[in-house]
Design an enzyme around this catalytic site. Structure first.
Site, short mmCIF file in Angstrom:
data_model
loop_
_atom_site.label_atom_id
_atom_site.label_comp_id
_atom_site.label_asym_id
_atom_site.label_seq_id
_atom_site.Cartn_x
_atom_site.Cartn_y
_atom_site.Cartn_z
N THR A 1 0.44 -1.08 -0.10
CA THR A 1 0.16 0.26 0.02
C THR A 1 0.78 1.24 0.01
O THR A 1 2.19 0.82 0.57
CB THR A 1 -1.00 -0.08 0.92
N ASP A 2 0.43 2.71 -0.76
CA ASP A 2 1.01 3.72 0.09
C ASP A 2 1.16 4.74 1.17
O ASP A 2 1.98 4.89 1.55
CB ASP A 2 0.44 4.56 -0.92
N GLU A 3 0.43 3.84 2.27
CA GLU A 3 -0.02 3.69 3.54
C GLU A 3 1.24 3.68 4.20
O GLU A 3 1.87 5.21 4.91
CB GLU A 3 -0.46 3.04 3.93
N LYS B 1 1.71 -3.55 7.02
CA LYS B 1 2.51 -3.35 5.95
C LYS B 1 3.94 -3.64 5.43
O LYS B 1 4.65 -3.57 4.89
CB LYS B 1 1.76 -3.02 5.27
N ASN C 1 -8.19 1.96 -3.63
CA ASN C 1 -8.78 1.04 -4.78
C ASN C 1 -10.42 1.43 -4.13
O ASN C 1 -11.02 1.83 -3.13
CB ASN C 1 -8.56 -0.17 -5.20
P1 NAD Z 1 -9.80 -7.22 2.33
O1 NAD Z 1 -9.93 -6.77 3.64
O2 NAD Z 1 -11.04 -7.18 1.27
O3 NAD Z 1 -9.52 -8.91 2.20
C1 NAD Z 1 -8.75 -9.16 2.10
C2 NAD Z 1 -8.65 -10.52 2.02
O4 NAD Z 1 -7.61 -11.68 2.97
C3 NAD Z 1 -10.09 -10.84 3.20
O5 NAD Z 1 -10.79 -12.48 2.09
C4 NAD Z 1 -9.42 -12.24 4.29
O6 NAD Z 1 -10.69 -13.42 4.24
C5 NAD Z 1 -8.70 -12.55 3.75
N1 NAD Z 1 -7.85 -12.44 5.15
C6 NAD Z 1 -6.81 -12.35 5.39
N2 NAD Z 1 -6.14 -12.71 7.11
C7 NAD Z 1 -5.69 -13.83 6.32
C8 NAD Z 1 -5.23 -15.22 7.02
N3 NAD Z 1 -4.52 -15.00 7.99
N4 NAD Z 1 -5.13 -15.94 6.39
C9 NAD Z 1 -6.04 -16.23 4.71
N5 NAD Z 1 -6.16 -15.26 4.36
C10 NAD Z 1 -6.60 -14.58 5.15
O7 NAD Z 1 -8.74 -6.12 1.41
P2 NAD Z 1 -8.25 -5.86 0.55
O8 NAD Z 1 -8.77 -4.43 0.35
O9 NAD Z 1 -8.76 -6.68 -1.20
O10 NAD Z 1 -6.77 -5.61 -0.30
C11 NAD Z 1 -6.41 -7.00 -0.79
C12 NAD Z 1 -4.38 -6.01 0.10
O11 NAD Z 1 -4.16 -5.44 -1.02
C13 NAD Z 1 -4.10 -5.92 1.07
O12 NAD Z 1 -2.56 -6.50 1.07
C14 NAD Z 1 -3.98 -5.37 1.42
O13 NAD Z 1 -2.64 -4.16 2.19
C15 NAD Z 1 -3.34 -4.07 -0.15
N6 NAD Z 1 -3.53 -3.02 -0.43
C16 NAD Z 1 -5.84 -2.13 -0.31
C17 NAD Z 1 -6.52 -1.33 -1.27
C18 NAD Z 1 -7.31 -0.59 -0.65
O14 NAD Z 1 -7.53 0.33 -0.93
N7 NAD Z 1 -7.93 -1.59 -0.78
C19 NAD Z 1 -5.33 -0.17 -1.56
C20 NAD Z 1 -3.68 -0.92 -1.61
C21 NAD Z 1 -2.93 -1.98 -1.29
O1 DAU Z 2 -3.49 3.89 0.76
C1 DAU Z 2 -4.41 2.56 0.38
C2 DAU Z 2 -5.16 1.93 1.60
O2 DAU Z 2 -6.25 2.44 1.47
C3 DAU Z 2 -5.65 0.30 1.55
O3 DAU Z 2 -3.43 0.51 2.03
C4 DAU Z 2 -5.86 0.01 2.92
O4 DAU Z 2 -6.04 -1.26 2.98
C5 DAU Z 2 -7.91 1.02 2.53
O5 DAU Z 2 -8.77 0.53 3.35
C6 DAU Z 2 -7.64 2.60 2.51
O6 DAU Z 2 -6.94 2.97 3.70
P1 DAU Z 2 -7.80 4.42 3.82
O7 DAU Z 2 -8.20 4.51 5.28
O8 DAU Z 2 -7.56 5.35 3.26
O9 DAU Z 2 -9.69 3.96 3.43
P2 DAU Z 2 -10.78 4.39 4.12
O10 DAU Z 2 -12.57 4.10 3.14
O11 DAU Z 2 -11.04 3.43 5.41
O12 DAU Z 2 -11.01 5.66 4.31
C7 DAU Z 2 -10.59 6.73 3.21
C8 DAU Z 2 -10.32 8.34 3.79
O13 DAU Z 2 -11.94 8.20 3.98
C9 DAU Z 2 -9.78 8.52 5.54
O14 DAU Z 2 -9.03 9.66 4.69
C10 DAU Z 2 -10.50 7.79 6.09
C11 DAU Z 2 -12.07 8.58 5.59
N1 DAU Z 2 -13.04 8.34 6.71
C12 DAU Z 2 -13.37 6.74 6.41
C13 DAU Z 2 -14.48 6.00 6.66
C14 DAU Z 2 -14.54 4.45 7.00
C15 DAU Z 2 -14.37 8.38 7.03
O15 DAU Z 2 -13.92 9.84 6.49
N2 DAU Z 2 -15.05 8.37 7.34
C16 DAU Z 2 -15.39 7.25 7.45
O16 DAU Z 2 -16.18 5.80 7.93
#
Ligand code: NAD
Ligand code: DAU
Length: 352
Positions: free
Chosen positions: A132-134, A162, A188
């Site tokens: 992740t970019d975080e 991460k 995403n």
């Molecule tokens: P998500 O939370 O939707 O899905 C995570 C999946 O991993 C789930 O299906 C869960 O059951 C599985 N999982 C969790 N713990 C596990 C374990 N111990 N063993 C096997 N499976 C397990 O997550 P996502 O948003 O799809 O993110 C996927 C990956 O991409 C993560 O590594 C996250 O850090 C990275 N990522 C997410 C975003 C985003 O915006 N969502 C952005 C950048 C990177």
């Molecule tokens: O940048 C990549 C990351 O994006 C991934 O690595 C993480 O897995 C993914 O969850 C996401 O993290 P964020 O914390 O940015 O996403 P979230 O949807 O939780 O929040 C997006 C923004 O909105 C953040 O600034 C917090 C804010 N927010 C979020 C929630 C859930 C609110 O203001 N209210 C809310 O209820």
């Protein structure tokens, strides 16, 4: 060419898009999806491909080293795309241990199992870690972007876990010569995201006339990428990315939270047939997230220059598609918010 690819976390949001893409695009590959089915894993996300002959689902935990070794042996895995993780920042603030266990120790367990199975024969092998970019921390409002050379500076337990897993992956390349790749992607959005994250949570709340909790003053900025564009980048990098490299993936698409929220409200009201401004009153400012990173923004020029990848979807089109998808798939949202979706595993897989 035949390949046996292990995709972890394939029942989650991004993972399900990656599994679908690989299963449909590469009939000669065997795709093994290892997922623990935590609250975030939902097999209904994969209903359309679950009966394809080149797909196998394994219910298991990446932290279970013996079970992971057995998967490598049984399927003779030659490539890993590792997405399984605890992914929600707010949960990491409440329960950091689970994040350290899954994201750090789980990644180490996969690395060590791959190392044992490949036993120094790296030819044709690849361990691709999705990050992740975080991990880069927070930017100010000065227009700078995260590049692949930006120093790691994680602030939340999620991003710290991460960052740690990224370091382990690179250490396995530097120490043992394992062919690894790491990518760091921005936020995403799109179908099948668990409705605890901003966009699906807010769409669902608008539908039910519930408050939209905006953290702080809504001024934080995120860089949004349509999930299928991320899956396309993963496909390209898995096949053509250079070993030991890092690639940033982002949309060049920055939005202040409050501006994005207004777009979601307007779009949802229009698609629901409500008068303009109907749901604006639901916007509710609440206490800020602890350690809330101000701004994320990714410079993905390296990926464009080396591999020709660019986001394919304009944000206006992506958000319209996304809001429309959640409104049209209310049963999916209802199942996931009620817990019903967790019965799907028993119906489909138990006893198989
Ligand atoms: P998500 O939370 O939707 O899905 C995570 C999946 O991993 C789930 O299906 C869960 O059951 C599985 N999982 C969790 N713990 C596990 C374990 N111990 N063993 C096997 N499976 C397990 O997550 P996502 O948003 O799809 O993110 C996927 C990956 O991409 C993560 O590594 C996250 O850090 C990275 N990522 C997410 C975003 C985003 O915006 N969502 C952005 C950048 C990177
Ligand atoms: O940048 C990549 C990351 O994006 C991934 O690595 C993480 O897995 C993914 O969850 C996401 O993290 P964020 O914390 O940015 O996403 P979230 O949807 O939780 O929040 C997006 C923004 O909105 C953040 O600034 C917090 C804010 N927010 C979020 C929630 C859930 C609110 O203001 N209210 C809310 O209820």
């Amino acid at each position: 060419m035949k390949r046996n690819i292990l995709i972890t976390g394939g029942a989650g949001f991004i993972g399900s898009h990656v599994v679908r893409l690989f299963v449909n695009k590469y009939p000669d590959y065997r795709i093994v999806n290892l997922d623990k089915l935590t609250y975030a894993g939902n097999l209904a996300n994969l209903r359309d491909i679950e009966r394809q002959p080149n797909y196998a689902f394994v219910h298991g935990d990446i932290c279970d080293f013996d079970a992971v070794c057995e998967i490598f042996r049984k399927y003779d895995i030659d490539g890993v795309i590792h997405l399984a993780a605890e992914s929600h920042v707010d949960r990491s603030i409440r329960d950091p241990f689970t994040f350290a266990k899954t994201n750090v120790l789980g990644t180490l367990s996969l690395l060590q199992a791959a190392r044992n199975h490949w036993n120094g024969d790296w030819e044709g092998k690849r361990f691709y870690h999705i990050s992740t970019d975080e991990v880069y921390g927070a930017l100010g409002f000065d227009g700078t972007l995260f590049t692949e050379r930006t120093k790691y500076d994680p602030h939340s337990p999620y991003s710290a876990s991460k960052a740690s897993s990224d370091h382990f992956v690179r250490a396995f390349h530097d120490t043992y010569g394992m062919p690894t790749i790491v990518t760091n992607c921005s936020n995403n959005y799109g179908p099948y995201q668990f409705p605890e994250k901003l966009i699906p949570l807010f769409i669902n709340n608008i539908r039910h006339g519930k408050p939209l909790p905006v953290y702080g003053r809504g001024e934080n900025v995120r860089d949004w990428l349509y999930v299928e564009d991320h899956a396309r980048a993963i496909d390209l990098i898995f096949h053509r990315g250079r070993i030991a490299e890092t690639y940033n993936i982002g949309g060049f698409n920055e939005w202040r939270n409050i501006d994005l929220i207004r777009v979601i409200v307007r779009t949802a009201d229009r698609l629901l047939g409500n008068p303009e401004g109907h749901s604006e009153h639901l916007i509710t400012y609440v206490t800020d997230r602890a350690g809330h990173d101000l701004r994320y923004a990714i410079d993905s020029r390296k990926l464009k220059e080396e591999l020709g990848w660019e986001p394919s979807l304009q944000f206006e089109e992506g958000i319209e598609k996304t809001v429309a998808w959640y409104l049209a798939n209310q049963p999916w949202l209802d199942d996931i918010t009620s817990g019903q979706y967790q019965k799907y595993y028993d119906e489909m897989y138990a006893g198989r």
